[in-house]
Design a protein around this motif. Structure first.
Motif, PDB file in Angstrom:
ATOM      1  N   LYS A 115       1.395  -4.125  -1.580  1.00  0.00           N
ATOM      2  CA  LYS A 115       0.947  -5.518  -1.487  1.00  0.00           C
ATOM      3  C   LYS A 115       1.153  -6.252  -2.808  1.00  0.00           C
ATOM      4  O   LYS A 115       1.523  -7.425  -2.823  1.00  0.00           O
ATOM      5  CB  LYS A 115      -0.522  -5.583  -1.076  1.00  0.00           C
ATOM      6  N   ALA A 116       0.922  -5.565  -3.912  1.00  0.00           N
ATOM      7  CA  ALA A 116       1.045  -6.199  -5.231  1.00  0.00           C
ATOM      8  C   ALA A 116       2.471  -6.644  -5.531  1.00  0.00           C
ATOM      9  O   ALA A 116       2.677  -7.639  -6.226  1.00  0.00           O
ATOM     10  CB  ALA A 116       0.550  -5.250  -6.318  1.00  0.00           C
ATOM     11  N   ILE A 117       3.471  -5.904  -5.009  1.00  0.00           N
ATOM     12  CA  ILE A 117       4.854  -6.265  -5.315  1.00  0.00           C
ATOM     13  C   ILE A 117       5.623  -6.764  -4.090  1.00  0.00           C
ATOM     14  O   ILE A 117       6.817  -7.024  -4.173  1.00  0.00           O
ATOM     15  CB  ILE A 117       5.614  -5.114  -6.020  1.00  0.00           C
ATOM     16  N   GLY A 118       4.934  -6.893  -2.951  1.00  0.00           N
ATOM     17  CA  GLY A 118       5.545  -7.512  -1.782  1.00  0.00           C
ATOM     18  C   GLY A 118       6.517  -6.653  -1.003  1.00  0.00           C
ATOM     19  O   GLY A 118       7.548  -7.157  -0.538  1.00  0.00           O
ATOM     20  N   ALA A 122       8.333   1.851   1.525  1.00  0.00           N
ATOM     21  CA  ALA A 122       9.253   1.659   0.397  1.00  0.00           C
ATOM     22  C   ALA A 122       8.688   2.298  -0.860  1.00  0.00           C
ATOM     23  O   ALA A 122       9.402   2.976  -1.607  1.00  0.00           O
ATOM     24  CB  ALA A 122       9.517   0.176   0.170  1.00  0.00           C
ATOM     25  N   VAL A 123       7.406   2.116  -1.099  1.00  0.00           N
ATOM     26  CA  VAL A 123       6.763   2.706  -2.277  1.00  0.00           C
ATOM     27  C   VAL A 123       6.859   4.233  -2.208  1.00  0.00           C
ATOM     28  O   VAL A 123       7.207   4.886  -3.190  1.00  0.00           O
ATOM     29  CB  VAL A 123       5.285   2.251  -2.391  1.00  0.00           C
ATOM     30  N   THR A 124       6.589   4.798  -1.045  1.00  0.00           N
ATOM     31  CA  THR A 124       6.683   6.251  -0.864  1.00  0.00           C
ATOM     32  C   THR A 124       8.093   6.736  -1.162  1.00  0.00           C
ATOM     33  O   THR A 124       8.282   7.735  -1.869  1.00  0.00           O
ATOM     34  CB  THR A 124       6.280   6.649   0.569  1.00  0.00           C
ATOM     35  N   ARG A 125       9.086   6.036  -0.654  1.00  0.00           N
ATOM     36  CA  ARG A 125      10.487   6.432  -0.898  1.00  0.00           C
ATOM     37  C   ARG A 125      10.828   6.385  -2.380  1.00  0.00           C
ATOM     38  O   ARG A 125      11.497   7.270  -2.901  1.00  0.00           O
ATOM     39  CB  ARG A 125      11.427   5.540  -0.104  1.00  0.00           C
ATOM     40  N   TRP A 126      10.373   5.338  -3.068  1.00  0.00           N
ATOM     41  CA  TRP A 126      10.655   5.249  -4.505  1.00  0.00           C
ATOM     42  C   TRP A 126      10.004   6.396  -5.251  1.00  0.00           C
ATOM     43  O   TRP A 126      10.611   6.986  -6.143  1.00  0.00           O
ATOM     44  CB  TRP A 126      10.159   3.930  -5.082  1.00  0.00           C
TER      45      TRP A 126
END
Length: 92
Positions: free
Chosen positions: A31-34, A39-43
């Motif tokens: 949410k903080a980076i939209g 996506a966060v998990t993949r990164w």
């Protein structure tokens, strides 16, 4: 209880422990980076992420040493927003 030293843990494991201790969820980061939590998990599971994403994650408070390496990337010409690592013939 298993007793492991920091050097026995992977970067991903150290990152997940840090997030847990700080009370930060992937949903909050997303949410903080939209972006989506997926996506966060993949990164977090990747070896490298785009430099600009790396900077965003550091800006929201995640220690840079717990993140994947930052890589210079260029967006592909497709509308899907895929990325290719510059100067890497295998990614073309």
């Amino acid at each position: 209880m298993i007793n492991l030293t920091q050097s026995e843990l992977t970067r991903q494991e150290r990152l997940l422990i840090w997030l847990y201790r700080e009370g930060i969820t992937k949903m909050q980061i997303a949410k903080a980076i939209g972006v989506s939590p997926i996506a966060v998990t993949r990164w977090f599971q990747s070896e490298r992420i785009p430099t600009w994403r790396h900077k965003q994650l550091v800006a929201v408070g995640i220690p840079y040493e717990l993140l994947p390496d930052a890589a210079l990337v260029q967006r592909s010409r497709s509308w899907q927003g895929n990325f290719r690592i510059k100067n890497n013939p295998a990614s073309i």
